[in-house]
Structures are given as C-alpha cells and as structure tokens.
Design a protein around this motif. Structure first.
Motif, PDB file in Angstrom:
ATOM      1  N   CYS A  13       0.640  -1.533  -0.046  1.00 30.73           N
ATOM      2  CA  CYS A  13       0.179   0.391  -0.136  1.00 30.73           C
ATOM      3  C   CYS A  13       0.793   1.755  -0.494  1.00 30.73           C
ATOM      4  CB  CYS A  13      -0.937  -0.016   0.878  1.00 30.73           C
ATOM      5  SG  CYS A  13       0.177   0.269   2.514  1.00 30.73           S
ATOM      6  N   GLY A  15       1.494   4.220   1.950  1.00 32.38           N
ATOM      7  CA  GLY A  15       1.938   3.968   3.807  1.00 32.38           C
ATOM      8  C   GLY A  15       3.142   3.414   3.369  1.00 32.38           C
ATOM      9  N   CYS A  98       2.520   6.403   8.343  1.00 28.29           N
ATOM     10  CA  CYS A  98       1.523   6.630   7.197  1.00 28.29           C
ATOM     11  C   CYS A  98       0.471   7.817   7.443  1.00 28.29           C
ATOM     12  CB  CYS A  98       0.779   5.270   6.905  1.00 28.29           C
ATOM     13  SG  CYS A  98      -0.708   5.773   5.923  1.00 28.29           S
ATOM     14  N   ILE A 100      -2.191   8.653   6.928  1.00 30.08           N
ATOM     15  CA  ILE A 100      -3.685   7.748   7.702  1.00 30.08           C
ATOM     16  C   ILE A 100      -3.708   7.249   8.766  1.00 30.08           C
ATOM     17  CG2 ILE A 100      -5.513   6.404   6.510  1.00 30.08           C
ATOM     18  CD1 ILE A 100      -4.219   6.691   3.602  1.00 30.08           C
ATOM     19  N   THR A 168      -6.658   0.526  10.880  1.00 30.00           N
ATOM     20  CA  THR A 168      -7.268   0.454   9.170  1.00 30.00           C
ATOM     21  C   THR A 168      -7.856  -0.937   8.248  1.00 30.00           C
ATOM     22  OG1 THR A 168      -4.582   0.928   9.027  1.00 30.00           O
ATOM     23  CG2 THR A 168      -5.622   3.494   9.363  1.00 30.00           C
ATOM     24  N   CYS A 200      -8.978   1.878   5.966  1.00 29.10           N
ATOM     25  CA  CYS A 200      -7.719   2.409   4.660  1.00 29.10           C
ATOM     26  C   CYS A 200      -8.750   1.663   3.443  1.00 29.10           C
ATOM     27  CB  CYS A 200      -6.398   2.240   5.026  1.00 29.10           C
ATOM     28  SG  CYS A 200      -5.663   2.422   3.146  1.00 29.10           S
ATOM     29  N   MET A 203      -7.558  -0.578   1.535  1.00 32.04           N
ATOM     30  CA  MET A 203      -7.294  -1.795   1.554  1.00 32.04           C
ATOM     31  C   MET A 203      -8.817  -2.536   1.783  1.00 32.04           C
ATOM     32  SD  MET A 203      -4.299  -3.049   3.309  1.00 32.04           S
ATOM     33  CE  MET A 203      -5.495  -4.107   4.036  1.00 32.04           C
TER      34      MET A 203
HETATM   35  S1  SF4 Z   1      -3.122   3.147   6.369  1.00 31.58           S
HETATM   36 FE1  SF4 Z   1      -3.384   2.093   4.171  1.00 31.58          FE
HETATM   37  S2  SF4 Z   1      -1.751   3.449   3.144  1.00 31.58           S
HETATM   38 FE2  SF4 Z   1      -1.108   3.426   5.024  1.00 31.58          FE
HETATM   39  S3  SF4 Z   1      -0.242   1.536   6.261  1.00 31.58           S
HETATM   40 FE3  SF4 Z   1      -2.226   1.195   6.401  1.00 31.58          FE
HETATM   41  S4  SF4 Z   1      -2.940   0.182   4.963  1.00 31.58           S
HETATM   42 FE4  SF4 Z   1      -1.181   1.141   4.085  1.00 31.58          FE
END
Ligand code: SF4
Length: 316
Positions: A13, A15, A98, A100, A168, A200, A203
């Motif tokens: 992903c 992140g 990340c 997020i 997430t 997320c 995901m």
């Molecule tokens: S929030 Fe989403 S992009 Fe960020 S690490 Fe978790 S799965 Fe990956």
C-alpha cells in the motif's frame, strides 16, 4: 505460452511504499547505522533485501538500550511512549508513519478526550497486540477497549456514550456489523453512539478488486509471506473465486507440474523426463495465469514468480 498477468492492485500500500522509500533514501547516505523499530513489512524476502542494504531491525527492548542513534518508525506508527524514550535517549527518529495512521491517531486522541468529558468509552476494532493498534491505543493511555470480533463486542455493556474506531486494515463488513449492533444497544439505553469508519480505502477496495482479478484468470498464483494475516485473508478470497489457486512465498516454491495438463495422447504429466515423462508432448494446463499478492508482497517478488512461470512454459 499462457498469458501471465500481474495484478496491478496487489503489493504494498501507499504507506508501506513510502516507508521503504524513506529507508532507502536514508541508507543511500553512508555513515550512521539506520535501525528500524519492528519489521518494516511482514515479508521475509523484502526484510532480507533491506538488511543486505544495511537496515538493522530491532525490537522495543533493543530500542530502549540505544543511545544517540537513528531509528526509522514504520508505517504502522508508534504510541507516544516511543517518542518519549527517543527524546530521553537522544535517538533521532525518522518518522515514516503513514499519514493516514497519523491522522487516525490524532482523531482517537481527540475523541477519547471528548468521551472522557462525557463519561463515555472508546472502542477500537482491531487485533490486540498489532503494532498499529498499540500506536492507536497509546493515544488514549491504553484506555480504549480493543475488540476483535462481534462476539467480543456482545460481552460489553453499552450504557454510556460510545465512540467506535477501527484499525485501518480490518474487514469493512465486520466493522459495519459491529457498528450496527452497538447502535442498537446504545439506542436501547438512550445514550450517544458515534462510529468513525477508519478503514483504509486502499484496503477495503482490495478484496473486491482481487475478486474481479481471480474471476478473470484460469489459475492464480498468490504470493505472500506465510505469517501475513492480510495474505491469509486475500488468499482465501482468491480460493473462493478461482479453484486453481496456488500459494507461494517465493518463486522457487512453484512446481512445474502444477502448470502441466494431460499430454496430447491423454496422459498426465508426472513431472519426470523431458516432457513430464509422458509419451506425448505435455500441454499447458492454463491459458491465463494471474499473479497477485498481499499488501505486504513486494512487486519484484511477484515479477520473479511471473518470470518462473514463463520459464516453465518455455520448457514445454
Ligand atoms: S493506512 Fe492504508 S496506506 Fe496507510 S499503512 Fe495502513 S493500509 Fe497502508
């Protein structure tokens, strides 16, 4: 020769890509050792690749002993206690949390304060002991309740205001079920309930994208570390929608025999001899083979797997 397609949605992903890019950027400038607190991604091959470049993975015990060092924080994030230890021990943190996750940590911190003022509670739907959950619950001084299933939620009381978040990477369907159950319980008790869907999007969309991909192929080779929980979950989706699904962690785990069908005279290859030991030339078993993986599977590994399948085909 079969058509071999690598699923473009599979792999790290955003992140994790960002955290690895940061590690590589740091490693490119020689000098100070770069440590990483915990595995940067749950994939042995990728961890070994980064170790060869000089990255040293450490656990919390080792982190506490470090002084004047440089430590990378991975995408999962860390609780406030980690930042305090770093400050006390003159550890320079390279924070690759990340964005997020970072935002979610702040939301949970604020939400917990609001609930405290009302005498309410905060729930986090997640896996107890998972690094991200440790970081999230750290925002509340570990006073949020971590729940992993609807069964666990059903054991709780909802007579006070309740605020629900999610790790997430949890399943969106299960989250919705839990949120519906709590809403009904809070309604019965006439107390406030708020649900913050913090799953997320990269995901939650992965499962439906993978279903489409698996349906469009004659066979699937799913590439993932054996320990990855996300890998187990996504592999089960592939199995559900494609009966010819193979699981491998490395390209050399693939068996040529898995891709060979009966020979033109109807005999099945046993993998012996030049063409599988049958008296006629063996045939490829599948016309379309899809290669995909978990969110912890590096693209280079899926490319290696695709390359190996091509090699099998060129031997037929
Ligand atoms: S929030 Fe989403 S992009 Fe960020 S690490 Fe978790 S799965 Fe990956």
């Amino acid at each position: 020769m079969p058509t071999i397609t690598i699923d473009t949605h599979s792999g790290f992903c955003f992140g994790v890509v960002r955290a690895i890019a940061e590690a590589e950027r740091q490693l490119a400038s020689p000098g100070e050792t770069l440590y990483c607190l915990g595995e940067i991604v749950h994939n042995t091959e990728e961890v070994q690749r980064l170790e060869k470049s000089g990255l040293q993975f450490i656990d919390m015990e080792r982190f506490k002993q470090l002084r004047d060092a440089k430590v990378l924080i991975r995408a999962h994030g860390e609780p406030p206690s980690t930042y305090r230890i770093a400050e006390e021990n003159h550890i320079r943190l390279i924070d690759a949390t990340c964005p997020i996750v970072l935002k979610l940590q702040q939301r949970i911190k604020d939400g917990f304060e609001q609930m405290q003022a009302k005498g309410g509670q905060v729930l986090i739907f997640g896996k107890a002991g998972h690094a991200e959950v440790i970081g999230l619950n750290g925002q509340t001084g570990n006073r949020a309740l971590v729940v992993g299933s609807l069964q666990e939620v059903k054991k709780l009381s909802f007579s006070i205001p309740t605020l629900l978040y999610s790790q997430t990477t949890m399943d969106a369907g299960q989250y919705a079920e839990i949120a519906r159950y709590i809403a009904v319980e809070c309604e019965k008790n006439q107390v406030e309930f708020r649900s913050v869907d913090s799953i997320c999007k990269s995901m939650s969309q992965r499962a439906s994208q993978l279903k489409e991909f698996a349906l469009g192929q004659d066979a699937i080779v799913f590439v993932s570390g054996k320990q990855s929980s996300n890998g187990k979950y996504l592999y089960s989706i592939c199995q559900e929608y494609n009966a010819h699904t193979f699981f491998v962690s490395r390209a050399d785990e693939l068996q040529r025999e898995d891709f060979l069908g009966p020979s033109e005279n109807g005999e099945t290859s046993g993998g012996k001899g030049e063409n599988g030991g049958s008296s006629g030339p063996t045939r490829e078993r599948f016309a379309k083979i899809g290669v995909c993986g978990a969110t912890s599977t590096p693209m280079w590994l899926m490319e290696e797997v695709a390359q190996r399948i091509k090699q099998f085909s060129s031997c037929i």
